[in-house]
Design a protein around this motif. Structure first.
Motif, PDB file in Angstrom:
ATOM      1  N   ARG A 193     -10.563   4.905  -4.023  1.00 22.74           N
ATOM      2  CA  ARG A 193     -12.019   4.777  -4.133  1.00 22.74           C
ATOM      3  C   ARG A 193     -12.702   5.199  -2.837  1.00 22.74           C
ATOM      4  O   ARG A 193     -12.179   4.998  -1.740  1.00 22.74           O
ATOM      5  CB  ARG A 193     -12.410   3.333  -4.459  1.00 22.74           C
ATOM      6  N   GLU A 225      -2.594   2.145  -1.889  1.00 20.71           N
ATOM      7  CA  GLU A 225      -2.963   1.410  -3.111  1.00 20.71           C
ATOM      8  C   GLU A 225      -2.380   2.077  -4.362  1.00 20.71           C
ATOM      9  O   GLU A 225      -3.046   2.220  -5.383  1.00 20.71           O
ATOM     10  CB  GLU A 225      -4.488   1.297  -3.234  1.00 20.71           C
ATOM     11  N   HIS A 229      -0.342   1.049  -6.460  1.00 19.33           N
ATOM     12  CA  HIS A 229      -0.196   0.182  -7.627  1.00 19.33           C
ATOM     13  C   HIS A 229      -1.387   0.276  -8.581  1.00 19.33           C
ATOM     14  O   HIS A 229      -1.287  -0.149  -9.729  1.00 19.33           O
ATOM     15  CB  HIS A 229      -0.010  -1.282  -7.187  1.00 19.33           C
ATOM     16  N   GLU A 230      -2.522   0.837  -8.129  1.00 18.67           N
ATOM     17  CA  GLU A 230      -3.649   1.020  -9.049  1.00 18.67           C
ATOM     18  C   GLU A 230      -3.347   2.096 -10.097  1.00 18.67           C
ATOM     19  O   GLU A 230      -3.972   2.121 -11.165  1.00 18.67           O
ATOM     20  CB  GLU A 230      -4.920   1.371  -8.270  1.00 18.67           C
ATOM     21  N   THR A 241      -3.980   5.290 -10.670  1.00 20.59           N
ATOM     22  CA  THR A 241      -5.002   6.141 -11.263  1.00 20.59           C
ATOM     23  C   THR A 241      -4.363   7.452 -11.702  1.00 20.59           C
ATOM     24  O   THR A 241      -3.224   7.775 -11.324  1.00 20.59           O
ATOM     25  CB  THR A 241      -6.125   6.443 -10.259  1.00 20.59           C
ATOM     26  N   SER A 282       2.019   0.247  -1.310  1.00 19.75           N
ATOM     27  CA  SER A 282       1.649  -0.523  -2.496  1.00 19.75           C
ATOM     28  C   SER A 282       1.902  -1.996  -2.251  1.00 19.75           C
ATOM     29  O   SER A 282       2.863  -2.371  -1.571  1.00 19.75           O
ATOM     30  CB  SER A 282       2.456  -0.047  -3.706  1.00 19.75           C
ATOM     31  N   ASN A 295     -13.436  -4.769 -10.285  1.00 16.75           N
ATOM     32  CA  ASN A 295     -12.091  -4.788  -9.698  1.00 16.75           C
ATOM     33  C   ASN A 295     -11.964  -3.857  -8.492  1.00 16.75           C
ATOM     34  O   ASN A 295     -10.883  -3.702  -7.946  1.00 16.75           O
ATOM     35  CB  ASN A 295     -11.040  -4.442 -10.749  1.00 16.75           C
ATOM     36  N   GLU A 310     -10.570  -5.787  -5.805  1.00 14.99           N
ATOM     37  CA  GLU A 310      -9.253  -6.373  -6.053  1.00 14.99           C
ATOM     38  C   GLU A 310      -8.245  -5.950  -5.000  1.00 14.99           C
ATOM     39  O   GLU A 310      -7.471  -6.751  -4.487  1.00 14.99           O
ATOM     40  CB  GLU A 310      -8.779  -5.961  -7.453  1.00 14.99           C
ATOM     41  N   THR A 311      -8.238  -4.662  -4.675  1.00 13.81           N
ATOM     42  CA  THR A 311      -7.298  -4.160  -3.672  1.00 13.81           C
ATOM     43  C   THR A 311      -7.917  -3.135  -2.733  1.00 13.81           C
ATOM     44  O   THR A 311      -7.446  -2.945  -1.626  1.00 13.81           O
ATOM     45  CB  THR A 311      -6.070  -3.492  -4.338  1.00 13.81           C
ATOM     46  N   SER A 312      -8.968  -2.444  -3.171  1.00 15.73           N
ATOM     47  CA  SER A 312      -9.464  -1.300  -2.403  1.00 15.73           C
ATOM     48  C   SER A 312     -10.155  -1.699  -1.106  1.00 15.73           C
ATOM     49  O   SER A 312     -10.141  -0.941  -0.143  1.00 15.73           O
ATOM     50  CB  SER A 312     -10.443  -0.475  -3.263  1.00 15.73           C
ATOM     51  N   SER A 355      -2.533  -8.066 -11.359  1.00 15.77           N
ATOM     52  CA  SER A 355      -3.949  -8.045 -10.979  1.00 15.77           C
ATOM     53  C   SER A 355      -4.455  -9.448 -10.682  1.00 15.77           C
ATOM     54  O   SER A 355      -5.233  -9.658  -9.751  1.00 15.77           O
ATOM     55  CB  SER A 355      -4.792  -7.413 -12.090  1.00 15.77           C
ATOM     56  N   GLN A 389      -3.336 -10.289  -7.293  1.00 21.67           N
ATOM     57  CA  GLN A 389      -4.128  -9.575  -6.293  1.00 21.67           C
ATOM     58  C   GLN A 389      -5.476 -10.251  -6.079  1.00 21.67           C
ATOM     59  O   GLN A 389      -5.936 -10.415  -4.948  1.00 21.67           O
ATOM     60  CB  GLN A 389      -4.343  -8.128  -6.745  1.00 21.67           C
TER      61      GLN A 389
END
Length: 611
Positions: A27, A94, A96-97, A99, A125, A260, A263-265, A303, A306
């Motif tokens: 992102r 990241e 694990h997302e 995309t 990850s 989200n 969540e991780t970004s 998720s 996370q």
């Protein structure tokens, strides 16, 4: 994980590798915020010689040693530099997302590593199966572990204990339940900021509006439990996103309501309490309608972990899950990778631009369904991006691959000069890049007022021309926030539209598309839209429902569409499908059926059917 990333970067810099270090983020907000953080840590200026970033419509002009970027940016760089010769190391963060771009990049970099033994790849990850990735990147065919080309390095992150609470019974509305939970936390003696997870921009804005109403009442009553409420989602202008990283004013508690994306970004400082609605909005491809459907589904266990981890970054925290413990045990372990559940039209267009002829032999970490690949190739051929042999057409196919958006929209943009309506099409396509431009009031009286104000812009041609009228009114008001308040419009979204439009206009000028206006004539605009959106055509069946021309799928007009409350036209095109209780068309435009055979004769032909 942030400290571990910084340590990794320090090791990479100290290794004195000759080229750039590229770090890919899923992102744009993560790429920009991390670049700023690392610039502070290294005592340099962001976009200087040491640290810079590149995101869509905003890129560093020089070549910094450490370059943060979105995955789409690196993909476009691969078109001009197939072996990434300017980089000595690439970090995919990241992962694990999962995309679509993440999976494509992993497949492409794997091919590059066979040609460039000097290139270092780091795949970072928090939750992904590391052994699966090691197996994917390992070129060792002997079985001798000493000759492995990929190894696993585990770094233990610092995490404070987090207490998890569940509801006793399922909540009827998780948005309202989220608001109520925040108010309970805020009125308690527990200190610390609050992070709320919801599924999309519309829900986030609704919750922020409700919480701000309560915050105003608290201010008026001069109570101590004051709140500073902030939204966080991808379509938010960057200067608005930055606010969540700042401390709340003295005497206030910061409440961040996010999708989200948090969540991780990004890591938001000060978070101690997390409210988890338990749902996420995902794209899911329907090969019958050739469209992505936006579906709200339960999150996965990874998720959920996370989200809970956001509460234990700086001190012991608490997470409030708005679902039962029994439901939590039934959640899937992982979220399916985007590449197995998404429209592959644009990803395949990009892979083709890299010179990969046989898509079926491309090494995906998770191979997508064959029907999705077939559907994407059919649409690309219909858009005239590829020829019958599957090769990119010149110049159209190569030009379309440069645009980071749905190829249907790109075809509309690149065709707009021929129809003499590029100014209007730029506005419409830009408006489609944000989730919503409408503010939805929570009170009944304001909802009625919002509906009345919307009617001032509505036209019988449908939603897209209505969007054009709204944007023109916004510009004529000199992008006034008062205009948005009066007409119940989302000021931040319209600001973002202005930014996107400027970027797309520059791209059209680069491709020598004449920038012209058709003034008050709508027919050129409608024909131009059909030129690209023709696969998304539907007709009104005698049964009273819409059906797709190809596939005969039943579709319904979305309640938010202006066509919902008026006599429904015979022929329409739509931009997306939302799947709830039914398949609903969104962003609908009324068309003439003859335009389909005129502008897309290779896709449609007229026949006479006798009962």
């Amino acid at each position: 994980m942030l400290q571990e990333r910084e340590n990794t970067l320090k090791y990479m810099i100290e290794a004195e590798w000759p080229g750039q270090i590229g770090i890919c983020e899923p992102r744009r907000v993560a790429a920009i915020s991390l670049a700023n953080r690392v610039a502070d840590e290294t005592g340099t200026l962001v976009q200087g010689d040491m640290v810079g970033y590149a995101v869509r419509f905003d890129a560093c002009k020089n070549k910094p040693k450490i370059k943060y970027m979105t995955e789409g940016i690196l993909l476009r760089e691969l078109m001009s530099d197939p072996l990434l010769k300017s980089y000595s190391a690439i970090m995919l963060d990241e992962v694990h997302e999962r995309t679509v771009y993440t999976d494509i990049l992993m497949g492409l970099v794997k091919k590059i590593l066979k040609k460039r033994s000097d290139l270092r790849l780091i795949v970072a990850s928090a939750t992904l199966d590391a052994e699966m990735l090691q197996k994917f990147f390992n070129n060792n065919s002997t079985g001798d572990r000493k000759k492995d080309t990929a190894i696993i390095m585990s770094v233990e992150g610092r995490q404070y204990p987090v207490d998890v609470y569940y509801v006793a019974e399922p909540v009827p509305c998780y948005v309202q339940a989220s608001v109520e939970t925040v108010l309970k936390i805020n009125s308690s003696k527990d200190s610390g900021d609050i992070l709320v997870f919801l599924t999309g921009q519309e829900e986030v804005d609704r919750a922020v509006r409700l919480l701000n109403e309560h915050a105003s009442l608290i201010e008026e009553s001069k109570k101590k439990e004051k709140m500073c409420v902030l939204p966080m989602y991808g379509a938010l202008p960057y200067h608005e996103q930055l606010k969540v990283f700042k401390s709340a004013p003295s005497g206030h508690r910061k409440v961040v309501v996010a999708t989200n994306i948090a969540e991780t970004s990004v890591t938001i400082p000060g978070i101690v309490h997390v409210v988890d609605c338990g749902f996420v909005k995902l794209k899911w491809f329907n090969d019958d309608t050739h469209t992505n459907s936006l579906i709200v589904v339960p999150i996965s266990k990874s998720s959920a972990d996370q989200r809970a981890g956001r509460a234990g970054r700086e001190r012991p925290g608490k997470v409030y899950r708005l679902y039962t413990e029994e439901d939590a045990s039934k959640l899937p372990d992982e979220t399916p990778p985007e590449i197995v559940r998404s429209d592959l039209t644009y990803p395949i267009l990009q892979i083709k631009a890299f010179g990969i002829a046989n898509i079926l032999k491309f090494d995906f970490p998770s191979p997508p369904p064959m029907k999705n690949l077939k559907s994407a190739l059919e649409i690309l051929y219909a858009l005239e991006c590829i020829d019958i042999q599957g090769e990119l057409t010149k110049p159209l196919g190569f030009n379309m691959a440069e645009f980071a958006m749905n190829p249907l929209y790109t075809k509309v943009l690149l065709s707009s000069g021929n129809f003499g309506c590029s100014e209007e099409i730029l506005t419409i396509i830009s408006m489609l890049q944000v989730e919503t431009i409408f503010a939805k009031p929570s009170s009944g009286s304001n909802s009625i007022k919002a509906r009345i104000q919307k009617r001032l812009f509505e036209v019988e041609e449908g939603d897209l021309i209505t969007y054009l009228n709204i944007f023109n009114g916004f510009v004529q008001s000199e992008t006034s926030q008062g205009f948005c308040q009066k007409n119940f419009l989302n000021y931040k979204s319209l600001q973002r539209v202005v930014q996107i439009r400027e970027g797309l206009k520059r791209m059209l000028q680069n491709y020598d598309v004449p920038i012209a206006s058709c003034l008050r004539s709508t027919e050129p605009i409608l024909k131009c839209l059909v030129k690209g959106l023709f696969p998304n055509a539907a007709y009104l069946h005698h049964s009273g429902v819409y059906k797709t021309i190809r596939g005969d799928i039943e579709l319904f007009v979305h309640p938010d569409s202006i066509l919902y409350t008026i006599p429904q036209p015979q022929w329409v095109i739509f931009c997306e499908v939302v799947h709830t209780s039914k398949l609903y068309m969104k962003d609908i435009t009324v068309i003439n059926s003859e335009w389909l055979t005129e502008l897309a004769p290779h896709f449609y032909h007229r026949t006479t059917h006798y009962d």
